[in-house]
Each structure stands twice: as C-alpha cells, then as structure tokens.
Design a protein around this motif. Structure first.
Motif, short mmCIF file in Angstrom:
data_model
loop_
_atom_site.label_atom_id
_atom_site.label_comp_id
_atom_site.label_asym_id
_atom_site.label_seq_id
_atom_site.Cartn_x
_atom_site.Cartn_y
_atom_site.Cartn_z
N ASN A 76 0.86 -1.17 0.00
CA ASN A 76 0.00 0.00 0.00
C ASN A 76 0.90 1.23 0.00
N PHE A 77 0.56 2.18 -0.86
CA PHE A 77 1.46 3.30 -1.13
C PHE A 77 1.83 4.06 0.13
N ILE A 120 4.58 7.31 1.07
CA ILE A 120 5.50 8.28 0.46
C ILE A 120 6.95 7.99 0.83
N TYR A 139 9.57 3.05 -6.13
CA TYR A 139 8.58 2.92 -7.20
C TYR A 139 9.20 3.20 -8.55
#
Lengths: 306, 442, 228
Positions: C219-220, C222, C228
C-alpha cells in the motif's frame, strides 16, 4: 524527423584463417535469416586485409551510371592514383593510405552527389533499400572474403527508408556500428557532438551512437573503453555490434530487453539477434552459446590474438 | 483638499490560481500525488473546432431517412479468418472488471449487442457476465496479463494487444487496494486489498520487431481466426501506426489524451499525450504511405461524445470510433440523481473522478456489492443502446447532408476549421480560406 | 508417432495438428525435428499430448501450454512456456529471457541456465532451473515457485508479490521489496516435491535460501517513493 531502428543484427569474427574466404557467404546467410525482423533495408560491413600502405573508400551514388563513369580517370587527373571497382550503386576506391583525407575533398569537388559510406585500411560497407537477399545479391557479398564483418536488416521506426538511413553507420576510419533498439537522449547528444565538430548525414539515433564512439576513440580510448562509456552516456534500449580495423565488440544496455545471442568456437565468435541466425554456422552444435550480459562489454581483437 | 490613495483590489496570480494553490497544499499535506480516473480535463483543440460544409449547389445532399446511408464496417480483413462485422462504426472501449463492477460490464455488453457493435475487456480478464452478454467481445492482451488464458483467448472474437492508452502513453496503471475485492483478487492472482501496480511494458517483448513475433504466437494459438488489434496512446501516431502495421496488426486502435483511465496520476493524464484531433491525420498518413488505409482499419478514441464527433473522426480517415467515458455516462456515471452523495464525497455530479476509491454512488466504478446493486444492467444496457443509436443517426444526418451514401465516404474536404490550431492539427482549411498552417502557397 | 520436419513443413501445420485432436485421438505423441530457432513452436496446446522437439527453438515455444508435455532437446529463445496454464515444459539446454513469463500453472524445468527476467510476472507457475538465472528474474512475481540450483543475477524478485523464490547459490542483489525469509518445514517440503518433479537428485532442500516479498510496497507510502 527522427530516428530509431528496430531490426535484426549479426556479426561474425573469424579466428580460423581457413574460414576467411567464406566470410561473405556465412554473414549473408546469417543476415537473410533475420529478414523478418526488418525488411526495409539492409547493409553489411566487411573487413578484409589490404596491402600495407593502401586504403579504401566505399562510396554510394543515387545515379551510379553518370557518377562512376570515368571516375578513375577523373581521380588520376586530380592527382590521386586510384583503382575503382563498381558494385551496383556503390564503388570501392583503392588508394594510397596517405591520400585518405585528400580524396574526400577531391570527391566533393568532382562528384558532389557521391556519398562516402565508409573508409579505412580494411573496411568496405554496402547498404541499400530492400530485403537482405536482394542487397546481398546486388553487391556480391557472398563472394567476399575477410576477417570479420557485421550486418543489419532494418525495420525503420521514425526515420526515412533510404540508403543513408540504413545501417551500418560509419563515422570514423574502419569504424562501424549496427544497432537494435531505440535511444532516448540522442537529440541532445547529437547537438553536443556537433559542437565537438562531428558531422551527421541522417536524423538516425544509431548514427549518433556511432559518432559518439568515434569521438570517444578520437580522445584516445580503445573500442572496449568507448563502449563502456556508452553505457553511461547513452540512454534508451540498445544492442550494439561494432567493428574496428582489427576488433569486434558487443554491448547491451543495462535493461537488456532487445534480444542477443552469441556463439564461440575455436574458429569464430558470432553474434545474432536470434539463435536462428547462427544455425548454419559450421560446428554450431558444439559451440558455446550464450546471451551477452546487460551492461557488459564484449570485445575481441585480431591485433591482440596475433 | 486631502488626497486618498486609490484602492487597488487584491489580485490573484494566473499562474498560481486557486486550483494550483489547493493542489500544492494537498501534496504538502499528504505526500502523495493525486490519483484519479477519467481523461484530461484541460481544454484542448477538439472536434468542436471543426465544421462540416454540407451541400448546396456544387454538391447534392441525400434525403434523410429515405436514401441509404450505410454505417456498417468490417474489421480484421487483412489476415484474420474470421473478421468482425459491426452494424455501426462505434465500439465500446476496453474497461476492466475491477475498475468497473460486474453489473456495469454486463450493461456495456448488453448495450453494445443491442446496437450491433462490440465491447472490450480490460486489465483484469474476461468475466462470464461480459462474455455472455456481448455478442462481439474484444479481449485485451495487456502488460499485466491479469486473467490472461488460452480458453478466453479462443472464446474472444478479437484480440487487442494494448501497448498504451491515451490517458497515459508510456505508463502503467494503479488500482488501489480498496477495489481489490475477493473476486478481483482471485481473477488477478493478487492478495486482497493491496495496491495493484500494472507494468508499463509487456513482460515478454519490447519494440515492433518482438511484437511481430508475439503477434505470430497469438495467431498460431488461435489458429489465425481472430483479428489482432494493436492499441497505442496518442504519442507519435505516424510511427506508432506504421510500426503496428509492419508488425502485422489487422487493426490499429489510437487513443488520444481525452481518453479515460480507471486510475493514474493526474499529472500524467494532464501532461502526457496528444489531443485526439491531432492524432488522426498522421496515423491516416502512415496507413496511406503503406498502402494500407482501409485495409488495416483505424479505430480512434478519446473524447468522442456525439454523432458529429463520429462523423468528423471518420471524415479525417478513421474507420471506427470507440467510446469509454461517454458509455459510462450513458449508463449512469456522474448522474445528478446522486448529487447528494457526490457532495458527501467532496465532489459534484459531473466532476466525480475518484473512481479508484471504489465508492461510486452510481454503482459503476466500484466493487462494493451494495453500491453495485444500484445499477440495473438491463436498463443501463438499454440506455447505452439508445445513445449509440442516436449517435449513429446524427452521424448519418451529417453524412447525408454532405451527399454520402456511406458514412465512410466522408472526407477531409467536407470539413473546415474554426481555429488555426484545429486547422493545423486536422489539416483542413480555416473556414472561408483554402489554407491551413503547414500548407504552402497561401 | 507423427513427425514434423520444420525445414520442410510450415509451422501452421504443426500447431494446427496439435490443436485439433478429436476425442479419443490415437496420436498423442509428436516429434518436431529441425526447429532451427523457429518461433511459436508448439504453442496453444490444450490437451495432454507430448511433444519432443529435437533442436533449438526461437521465441515463445510452448506458449500458453495447457496440459501438454513439451521437451526441447536443445535451447529455447525468449518467452519459453509464457503464460503456461498447466502441463510440463522441459528445456534440456539453456533458456533465453522471459522464461515462464506470466505463467499461471504447470511446471517449467530448465536443465541449463535461464537468462534475464526468468519468471517475470509469474502467476502460479513452478519453475526449476538447474543452472543459474539472469537479472530481474521474478519481477512482479505474483504466485508460484521459482527454484534455482545455481546463482541469481541482479535485482532478484523486484516488486515481488507472493511468488516464492528458492536459490541455492549466490544472489547478486535483491530487487525492491524482496528479502530473505526463514525456511519453514512447509517450504522444505514443497521444495523437495519440486526438486523431485524436476528430476533433481543429490540436492537437498536445506541447501537453499528462501526469498519473498517484504510487502512494504503493498500500500502506497510516500517514504517508499524511491522504490517505485
């Protein structure tokens, strides 16, 4: 417009002198097998020995009849002792090595429409529009002997299907390059190389790669070192097969998506975009066959072997 | 006499407008780029900037409804043993089960079938609802290969190799965890609830030379029966079209930047790719240069809304248009009926684009079973069929006014442009002149 | 046994014959000679037939195999057994890049080495490589097992989901979100089963290390943006 070429590439570097008379025939078969990967145009560079002190220049003309007629006499009159052998749209001019730079100036004057495909002490370059089998036949490549050679069959992507857009690209004496892939920083690099004094015949990204290597070698690097530099300075996808007077090099970009297969025996080192290109080589059943690693320079040199 | 300094009203920056300021604050607060669905929202030159000339004395119009104006088209005539015959030149673009609910996919299949045209799977495989209700179904072959299998390949009517899409040429997708339900997870072979990252390149080929071999494989697997489409985003349409043809495509699908996506970065949607209007002529030129125009069919998508848009795309040389966003609107997306709920989500009907969050009040871009139930696939299918028929009638009305007994006989010469930009992009004369930018001799 | 000589017979005839077996067909064993690097050899098999390929093949050999047993007595080009559903594919020599790409099931055995991106985007296939594998292998691998008796190249298991990777030799580097994990009894058991199926003898499951997803990219966040 731009640029890249998708294609099939081949290369053959002979270690066994007994195979040298068959270089043209072996390379022709390899290239013809790759026709599906790019039927738009094809080209080969053949490296053969020449008497010491001699050099040759391969030129091309859109109007060979009028450009090549009386060329030898015209060169003699201009003070260049040359022998001219016409092969279809190309002619190979043999001269004294000392007159290699002079002949370009003379040619520009007496035959302004003639294009120099390449020059040096050992390389001859032939390329034209059409599938490999036609191109090979047109120039009698099968009958040619030599020490090593590279070939290319092109599926044009973003630049014109013309003779000049065909590979191999030669941007320095006895240097030439074939490329499968697509570069993504060639516009900037071309501008930089132009500032450094290089000239370009096409908008093709592969010509930028060739010119880059020539410029790096002019700074004193050997082919292996120039190819290593290319890994840092060229962006995009590429497999390059490169020839010099006595050397033969292969490099793939770090992502290494474009196909590449190599084979080595006591008699030769061979490169093909696909294994199919290698299946007719003598002794291929027992060759060491491998895929070149990404971001790894492979380099053979007759000078070193000798 | 006293002197008062004149009042200077506060002035907001054109560069840093309210939307920009809000976006900077949002990025600073959350640390994540904005992900959304749909296509570009910025204004770009579009079909609205073109007009048809119609007929008067130099040309003769056809009588509406009485004189024939053929709308049918055949796709895949180049190599496929079983080409596809469509009654209308408007198809439903690829949208995934996962991005859309099962009911929404069924509605698209029903609507397309009623109208005599095809629908398309998406990044997530083929569902039985969709196959069962779609008379003609195009199966997408995507970089992720979610749900890809030979059985579905064989029960498809055509295969679409997706290289890119207009909303994000060069990018992969991102389906957030909220939408990875049990069924979606099972079809894609992913753990439930995680973000699904779609690759931007195919896993087992790169470039047109490899693509040719990939197409050979797909043809061999399907015994050369199915038309093979190649879909590209509007990036370099001349070359991408030419290369798709050289690699052996039967059909080229070209998606301009107004084309939608289920979810990707807003910065990508708004800043990468070319307007649909600018893509068509270079693609048609490529086909003409190869002697393949109308032999390899060109499907254009991205911002098609009306019969006028259909007619204009065809006049510029497309064979078929494809709709995605408009089809979703037809079945109920962003309907004012759900305004209250859109407000609760911080949006408003017509602006709702957080499709990736899976909370669509209209029950279309969701995997929530309660929300999905709101969409009646039969009724929604009927609405889509109505809309497709209206678009077709509109396009015929225009074509007849231009004297054409086939929609596909519309030509660039039937058009003029209202703006210099549109004239340049569509290569049709500025209205009232015989000139467009780039054409010499004015 | 029907024999197809690809230097004489078009590829179409071979694949067509492999697809159109009537029920109760007698000939379920096929031989292919002189493949000479041809592409798309024996693709789309959908029944439990056997195909012996004598020589080296090009791209996508045994692509989308569903139930067949294909043996290549030579080396294989890019994308061998891509998107396999079930069945067995055995490569006696080496395999080029993308071996077993996106495979959903079945067993792929490579007796030599595999090049880059072996098992890329794998979705349930089991792959056993007797030799070594190249860079970016098991990229975005979703499920299934990749067993490597030799070494692995750079960025093994980058952006990995739930595929399980077992490597006996060295790993040049691990990709983003791929970590070494503990070898539990159930893993040893599975590994033993795969080794046996792949005809590997004299190698013990205990000699391998297991690699899997750290699940940090699921889950993303930051703070993982560099990955990424």
């Amino acid at each position: 417009m731009e640029m890249a070429a998708m294609c099939g590439i081949v290369g053959l570097f002979l270690k066994d002198k007994a195979l040298e008379p068959r270089l043209g025939a072996l390379l022709s078969d390899m290239l013809i097998t790759m026709t599906d990967r790019g039927p738009d145009s094809a080209g080969v560079a053949i490296y053969g020995d020449l008497a010491a002190g001699k050099a040759k220049v391969t030129v091309q003309s859109a109007d060979p009849q009028s450009d090549f007629d009386g060329l030898e006499t015209a060169l003699h009159k201009a003070g260049i002792s040359a022998s001219v052998m016409v092969k279809s749209t190309h002619a190979v001019i043999e001269i004294d090595a000392a007159q290699l730079s002079e002949i370009r100036t003379v040619l520009a004057e007496i035959r302004p429409n003639v294009r120099v495909m390449g020059s040096g002490e050992s390389v001859e370059i032939f390329k034209e529009i059409g599938p490999p089998k036609d191109v090979v036949a047109r120039f009698g490549v099968r009958a040619m002997g030599g020490t090593h050679g590279i070939g290319h069959t092109r599926m044009a992507t973003e630049s014109a299907v013309t003779t000049l857009g065909a590979h191999p690209f030669s941007t320095g004496a006895d240097q030439c390059l074939v490329h499968n892939g697509s570069l993504s920083n060639h516009n900037n690099l071309r501008r930089e190389l132009i500032r450094e004094g290089m000239t370009f015949e096409t908008q093709n990204d592969s010509e930028v790669a060739a010119a880059y290597l020539t410029a790096e070698m002019a700074k004193g690097k050997n082919l292996g070192e120039a190819l290593t530099g290319a890994l840092d300075d060229l962006d995009g996808f590429f497999t390059f097969v490169v020839g010099t007077k006595s050397g033969f090099g292969v490099v793939r970009d770090p992502i290494a998506c474009k196909p590449a297969v190599m084979a080595e025996t006591d008699q030769y080192v061979a490169f093909g975009s696909e294994y199919r290109a290698l299946v007719n080589l003598p002794g291929i059943e027992n060759a060491r066959v491998w895929e070149p690693e990404p971001a790894t320079v492979y380099f053979w040199d007759h000078g070193k072997a000798a | 006499m006293s002197y008062h300094n004149p009042f200077t009203p506060p002035r907001k920056s054109a560069t840093f407008d309210d939307y920009t300021l809000a976006e900077i604050r949002r990025a600073a607060a959350t640390g994540i780029y904005d992900i959304r669905g749909g296509g570009t929202k910025r204004k770009v030159p579009h079909f609205d900037d073109l007009l048809f000339l119609g007929a008067s004395i130099s040309r003769y119009p056809l009588e509406g409804y009485r004189e024939k104006c053929d709308t049918s088209v055949v796709l895949g005539t180049r190599f496929a043993k079983k080409p596809i015959e469509l009654k209308i030149p408007i198809t439903i673009a690829g949208m995934s089960f996962g991005a859309l609910s099962g009911n929404a996919k069924e509605a698209l299949g029903r609507g397309a079938t009623l109208a005599g045209t095809s629908t398309t799977t998406g990044d997530g495989g083929m569902t039985n609802e969709e196959r069962g209700h779609s008379q003609i179904l195009v199966y997408q072959y995507l970089p992720s290969r979610y749900g890809m299998n030979p059985k579905d390949l064989r029960r498809a009517d055509a295969i679409e190799v997706v290289v890119g899409q207009g909303a994000k040429p060069g990018g992969g997708g991102m389906l957030l965890g909220q939408k990875i339900s049990d069924r979606v997870a099972q079809m894609r072979n992913l753990p439930k609830g995680i973000d699904q990252r779609s690759a931007c390149r195919h896993p087992d080929w790169t470039g047109p030379d490899d693509l040719e071999i990939k197409i050979l494989e797909l043809r061999e697997i399907t015994d050369w029966e199915k038309p093979i489409y190649v879909k590209v985003g509007g990036a370099r349409p001349y070359y991408d079209t030419a290369l798709a043809v050289k690699a052996g495509a039967d059909v080229v699908v070209l998606d301009g930047m107004q084309g939608g996506t289920a979810a990707t970065q807003d910065v990508f949607i708004e800043n990468v790719g070319m307007p649909t209007l600018a893509c068509i002529r270079p693609a048609v030129q490529a086909l003409q240069d190869l002697g393949m125009h109308r032999k390899v069919q060109l499907i254009v998508s991205g911002g098609i809304r009306s019969g006028a848009d259909v007619a204009k795309a065809l006049a510029l040389g497309a064979d078929v248009v494809s709709i995605g966003t408009a089809a979703l609107v037809a079945i109920g997306d962003n309907d004012p009926h759900w305004e209250e709920e859109y407000q609760k989500l911080g949006s408003t009907a017509g602006a709702y684009d957080d499709w990736h969050e899976g909370r669509d009040p209209a029950g279309i871009t969701t995997q929530d079973p309660e929300l999905a139930k709101r969409l009646d696939p039969v009724l929604a299918g009927r609405r889509l069929a109505n809309y497709l028929k209206v678009m077709t009638l509109e396009a015929q009305t225009i074509a007849r006014a231009c004297g054409k007994n086939k929609l596909h006989n519309l030509e660039p010469e039937d058009l003029c442009a209202l703006t210099m930009e549109a004239a340049a992009m569509a290569q049709v004369p500025l209205a009232g002149t015989s000139w467009y930018p780039g054409k010499g001799g004015f | 046994m029907p024999v197809f000589d690809l230097s004489q017979t078009p590829l179409r005839e071979l694949n067509s014959a492999l697809h159109n077996l009537g029920s109760g067909a007698n000939d379920t064993a096929f031989e292919v000679v002189n493949p000479r690097g041809s592409h798309a050899v024996a693709v789309g098999i959908d029944s439990p037939i056997t195909v012996e390929v004598r020589g080296s093949v090009g791209y996508y050999c045994a692509g989308m195999n569903d139930g067949g047993t294909v043996t290549v007595h030579g080396s294989a080009g890019p994308g061998v057994a891509e998107n396999m559903m079930s069945g067995t594919v055995v490569i006696e020599g080496d395999a080029s890049q993308y071996a077993g790409a996106t495979g959903c099931g079945g067993l792929l055995v490579i007796k030599g080495n595999a090049a880059s991106r072996c098992g890329i985007s794998m979705k349930g296939i089991d792959i056993v490589v007797h030799g070594s594998i190249g860079h970016m292998s098991a990229f975005m691998g979703q499920s299934g097992h990749l067993v490597v008796l030799g070494d692995a190249g750079e960025a093994l298991g980058d952006s990995l989901y739930e595929a399980k990777l077992f490597v006996r030799g060295t790993v040049k580097s691990l990709g983003a979100d791929c970590i070494e994990k503990a070898m539990k009894p159930k893993h040893l058991e599975k590994l033993a089963e795969l080794l046996e199926k792949a005809g590997v003898k004299d190698v013990k499951p205990e000699e391998f290390k297991r690699y899997g997803s750290a699940r940090k990219l699921y889950n993303f966040n930051i703070d993982n943006a560099d990955a990424y």
